[in-house]
Design an enzyme around this catalytic site. Structure first.
Site, PDB file in Angstrom:
ATOM      1  N   HIS A 225       4.345  -0.197 -20.633  1.00 45.22           N
ATOM      2  CA  HIS A 225       3.657  -1.502 -20.744  1.00 45.22           C
ATOM      3  C   HIS A 225       4.220  -2.404 -19.648  1.00 45.22           C
ATOM      4  O   HIS A 225       4.051  -2.127 -18.474  1.00 45.22           O
ATOM      5  CB  HIS A 225       3.869  -2.013 -22.175  1.00 45.22           C
ATOM      6  CG  HIS A 225       3.083  -3.219 -22.561  1.00 45.22           C
ATOM      7  ND1 HIS A 225       2.028  -3.705 -21.837  1.00 45.22           N
ATOM      8  CD2 HIS A 225       3.206  -4.064 -23.645  1.00 45.22           C
ATOM      9  CE1 HIS A 225       1.535  -4.777 -22.438  1.00 45.22           C
ATOM     10  NE2 HIS A 225       2.239  -5.015 -23.535  1.00 45.22           N
ATOM     11  N   HIS A 264      -4.924   3.044 -17.061  1.00 44.66           N
ATOM     12  CA  HIS A 264      -5.005   2.003 -18.081  1.00 44.66           C
ATOM     13  C   HIS A 264      -5.771   2.532 -19.275  1.00 44.66           C
ATOM     14  O   HIS A 264      -6.731   3.276 -19.108  1.00 44.66           O
ATOM     15  CB  HIS A 264      -5.695   0.751 -17.525  1.00 44.66           C
ATOM     16  CG  HIS A 264      -5.365  -0.469 -18.300  1.00 44.66           C
ATOM     17  ND1 HIS A 264      -6.047  -0.816 -19.438  1.00 44.66           N
ATOM     18  CD2 HIS A 264      -4.400  -1.399 -18.126  1.00 44.66           C
ATOM     19  CE1 HIS A 264      -5.518  -1.916 -19.918  1.00 44.66           C
ATOM     20  NE2 HIS A 264      -4.519  -2.302 -19.149  1.00 44.66           N
ATOM     21  N   ASP A 318       0.172  -3.829 -12.470  1.00 43.15           N
ATOM     22  CA  ASP A 318       1.592  -3.682 -12.145  1.00 43.15           C
ATOM     23  C   ASP A 318       1.848  -3.050 -10.790  1.00 43.15           C
ATOM     24  O   ASP A 318       2.979  -3.031 -10.323  1.00 43.15           O
ATOM     25  CB  ASP A 318       2.283  -2.835 -13.223  1.00 43.15           C
ATOM     26  CG  ASP A 318       2.347  -3.582 -14.536  1.00 43.15           C
ATOM     27  OD1 ASP A 318       2.595  -4.782 -14.499  1.00 43.15           O
ATOM     28  OD2 ASP A 318       2.142  -2.955 -15.584  1.00 43.15           O
TER      29      ASP A 318
HETATM   30  N1  CMC Z   1      -0.033   8.872 -13.310  1.00 39.49           N
HETATM   31  C1  CMC Z   1      -0.412  10.156 -13.412  1.00 39.49           C
HETATM   32  N2  CMC Z   1      -1.266  10.617 -14.350  1.00 39.49           N
HETATM   33  C2  CMC Z   1      -1.755   9.710 -15.203  1.00 39.49           C
HETATM   34  C3  CMC Z   1      -1.413   8.356 -15.143  1.00 39.49           C
HETATM   35  C4  CMC Z   1      -0.515   7.944 -14.154  1.00 39.49           C
HETATM   36  N3  CMC Z   1      -0.129   6.672 -14.051  1.00 39.49           N
HETATM   37  N4  CMC Z   1      -2.046   7.682 -16.126  1.00 39.49           N
HETATM   38  C5  CMC Z   1      -2.758   8.602 -16.792  1.00 39.49           C
HETATM   39  N5  CMC Z   1      -2.583   9.826 -16.230  1.00 39.49           N
HETATM   40  C6  CMC Z   1      -3.184  11.096 -16.658  1.00 39.49           C
HETATM   41  C7  CMC Z   1      -2.371  11.696 -17.806  1.00 39.49           C
HETATM   42  O1  CMC Z   1      -1.337  12.531 -17.340  1.00 39.49           O
HETATM   43  C8  CMC Z   1      -3.450  12.435 -18.566  1.00 39.49           C
HETATM   44  O2  CMC Z   1      -3.732  13.625 -17.881  1.00 39.49           O
HETATM   45  P1  CMC Z   1      -4.206  14.948 -18.667  1.00 39.49           P
HETATM   46  O3  CMC Z   1      -5.554  14.613 -19.202  1.00 39.49           O
HETATM   47  O4  CMC Z   1      -4.225  15.982 -17.605  1.00 39.49           O
HETATM   48  O5  CMC Z   1      -3.186  15.181 -19.746  1.00 39.49           O
HETATM   49  C9  CMC Z   1      -4.674  11.530 -18.420  1.00 39.49           C
HETATM   50  O6  CMC Z   1      -4.469  10.814 -17.210  1.00 39.49           O
HETATM   51  C10 CMC Z   1      -4.795  10.541 -19.568  1.00 39.49           C
HETATM   52  O7  CMC Z   1      -3.535   9.878 -19.688  1.00 39.49           O
HETATM   53  P2  CMC Z   1      -3.034   9.079 -20.983  1.00 39.49           P
HETATM   54  O8  CMC Z   1      -1.614   8.716 -20.792  1.00 39.49           O
HETATM   55  O9  CMC Z   1      -3.399   9.815 -22.227  1.00 39.49           O
HETATM   56  O10 CMC Z   1      -4.005   7.837 -20.904  1.00 39.49           O
HETATM   57  P3  CMC Z   1      -3.831   6.486 -21.596  1.00 39.49           P
HETATM   58  O11 CMC Z   1      -5.145   5.900 -21.766  1.00 39.49           O
HETATM   59  O12 CMC Z   1      -2.961   6.561 -22.794  1.00 39.49           O
HETATM   60  O13 CMC Z   1      -2.996   5.775 -20.411  1.00 39.49           O
HETATM   61  C11 CMC Z   1      -1.295   4.377 -19.688  1.00 39.49           C
HETATM   62  C12 CMC Z   1      -2.693   4.479 -20.293  1.00 39.49           C
HETATM   63  C13 CMC Z   1      -1.173   2.977 -19.118  1.00 39.49           C
HETATM   64  C14 CMC Z   1      -0.246   4.578 -20.795  1.00 39.49           C
HETATM   65  C15 CMC Z   1      -1.110   5.451 -18.582  1.00 39.49           C
HETATM   66  O14 CMC Z   1      -2.126   5.346 -17.612  1.00 39.49           O
HETATM   67  C16 CMC Z   1       0.254   5.348 -17.951  1.00 39.49           C
HETATM   68  O15 CMC Z   1       1.229   5.830 -18.521  1.00 39.49           O
HETATM   69  N6  CMC Z   1       0.361   4.678 -16.755  1.00 39.49           N
HETATM   70  C17 CMC Z   1       1.612   4.460 -16.114  1.00 39.49           C
HETATM   71  C18 CMC Z   1       2.317   3.274 -16.714  1.00 39.49           C
HETATM   72  C19 CMC Z   1       1.693   1.963 -16.309  1.00 39.49           C
HETATM   73  O16 CMC Z   1       1.368   1.741 -15.145  1.00 39.49           O
HETATM   74  N7  CMC Z   1       1.574   1.067 -17.290  1.00 39.49           N
HETATM   75  C20 CMC Z   1       1.027  -0.265 -17.082  1.00 39.49           C
HETATM   76  C21 CMC Z   1      -0.305  -0.437 -17.734  1.00 39.49           C
HETATM   77  S1  CMC Z   1      -1.149  -1.908 -17.178  1.00 39.49           S
HETATM   78  C22 CMC Z   1      -0.221  -3.184 -17.737  1.00 39.49           C
HETATM   79  C23 CMC Z   1      -0.372  -3.441 -19.182  1.00 39.49           C
HETATM   80  O17 CMC Z   1      -1.495  -3.819 -19.610  1.00 39.49           O
HETATM   81  O18 CMC Z   1       0.618  -3.310 -19.883  1.00 39.49           O
END
Ligand code: CMC
Length: 383
Positions: A225, A264, A318
């Site tokens: 986050h 996201h 971010d």
């Molecule tokens: N880098 C590499 N792969 C990614 C990333 C990333 N940043 N984000 C998602 N993926 C891939 C993930 O590995 C998965 O792949 P697969 O289908 O092959 O298993 C797929 O995309 C779906 O990922 P998820 O984690 O299940 O998706 P989500 O909707 O839960 O993700 C997230 C949201 C923000 C947790 C994730 O994108 C992430 O961990 N990003 C990095 C951390 C980050 O930048 N956070 C700040 C978010 S914006 C600020 C806020 O609002 O807080």
């Protein structure tokens, strides 16, 4: 025997679950729009101030001049933090991450507020305003502690200017003020993200506004986050140059590592906040000798969109905020407290809104464990 629960309505991480109604803000993840009370974020980022936006989030309309003056007077009525708290912050920042200091700071302010056991709406509103009024000095004091410098006390009433002045001990330039104010506006509210939800869960028990914001800060701290901005910059610094981006990003992805600052839960297109910050990051990086950092970021963006754009993974807020804050002179450890300096207005507005039609948050979990009944075996007889 292991058995499941009868309830099959289960969404891991509450993904897609609608848990509240709101009139405050709308994240349009398909079209890449962020709306505060009907206004597009681009419009507010260009023309408004952080105080106005906070008023808008909290009360539903942009303030008249008289309303604005009354609001800022309330924010500034008691905006100082005391020396005891500053001492505690100094000790905390020596021992742990500044987000822990911020969490402790808000908790301390709640403990010192004699009204923090009053749970009626006007008291909750007053607590939120008092806390928000102190936030620029609180986060600036954490910055001073990190730098090993004494606290600065400014009489400046403007939220953005006071924070920058107390952080660095000098008046910011007009451009610095505009950039920072824009960053604050962009981060002020963002749907039912984890920290906002945490604040709402706490307030739904009829706890007090300080406790709600303390919960929010605790949840903002994590790298999935708010903590992502600090790690996104660390990653860019490690990559070091545009020519390394492809190799390093590919290696990280092969190892299934997440690239901080991308992806996201709601946006499946380019985050509109990142678009605005990217422009400022470019300008500031050029002015402050961090051009290579910005170029590295652009290359990382290109590589990531190339590899993962079809999956809906684009830069989020971010990714470029770290370059902006670094160029303004902030220690990366302060990036997430800066996020909180802004998001407090969303936490406060949404918790306050929720209280008007409160219902205790109390979801269930799906029991996957043993249902027994097992027979208790005394300790001495267990093998
Ligand atoms: N880098 C590499 N792969 C990614 C990333 C990333 N940043 N984000 C998602 N993926 C891939 C993930 O590995 C998965 O792949 P697969 O289908 O092959 O298993 C797929 O995309 C779906 O990922 P998820 O984690 O299940 O998706 P989500 O909707 O839960 O993700 C997230 C949201 C923000 C947790 C994730 O994108 C992430 O961990 N990003 C990095 C951390 C980050 O930048 N956070 C700040 C978010 S914006 C600020 C806020 O609002 O807080």
């Amino acid at each position: 025997m292991i058995t499941g629960n009868q309830n099959t309505d289960y969404a891991r991480g509450l993904e897609g679950v609608v848990a509240a109604e709101t009139r405050i803000g709308f994240v349009d993840g398909i079209n890449g729009r962020l709306v505060y009370r009907g206004y597009n974020i681009e419009e507010l980022a260009e023309s408004s101030t952080f105080e106005e936006v906070s008023y808008l989030l909290l009360y539903g309309t942009l303030p008249t001049k008289a309303e604005f003056e009354k609001f800022t007077a309330r924010l500034n009525a008691d905006n100082r933090i005391d020396d005891h708290l500053f001492k505690a912050l100094q000790e905390c920042t020596k021992a742990s991450h500044p987000m822990s200091a911020l969490r402790t700071g808000v908790s301390y302010l709640g403990s010192m507020d004699k009204d923090s056991n009053k749970y009626d709406l006007p008291s909750q509103e007053a607590m939120g305003l008092r806390l928000m009024g102190k936030f620029p000095s609180l986060v600036a004091a954490i910055n001073r502690s990190l730098q090993g410098k004494p606290m600065v006390r400014s009489n400046e009433p403007n939220y953005t200017v006071r924070f920058l002045e107390e952080s660095f001990g000098k008046k910011p330039t007009e451009f610095e003020t505009k950039v920072f104010r824009t960053a604050l506006i962009l981060h002020a509210d963002h749907g039912m993200n984890a920290s906002t939800f945490a604040s709402m869960v706490t307030i739904s028990t009829l706890s007090d506004m300080y406790s709600a914001i303390t919960s929010a800060i605790a949840s903002l701290k994590g790298p999935l986050h708010g903590g992502a901005n600090e790690q996104a910059l660390a990653n860019l610094e490690r990559i070091g140059s545009p020519k390394n981006a492809d190799n390093i990003i590919s290696e990280m992805l092969e190892k299934k590592e997440k690239i901080m600052g991308f992806g996201h839960r709601v946006y499946k297109v380019y985050d509109p906040r990142a678009k605005i910050l990217k422009e400022y990051a470019k300008k500031l990086a050029e002015e402050t000798g961090h051009s290579e950092l910005f170029e590295t970021a652009e290359e990382v963006e290109r590589v990531m969109i190339n590899k993962l754009g079809t999956k809906g993974i684009f830069p989020n807020v971010d990714f470029y905020s770290g370059i902006v804050y670094k160029s303004l002179g902030f220690d990366p450890r302060l990036f997430t407290p800066i996020f909180a300096l802004s998001r407090i207005s969303g936490w406060f507005a949404r918790s306050f809104e929720y209280l008007h039609d409160n219902r205790l948050f109390r979801p269930r979990s799906m029991y996957k464990g043993e249902v027994g009944p097992l027979k208790y075996v005394p300790l001495q007889d267990r093998k």
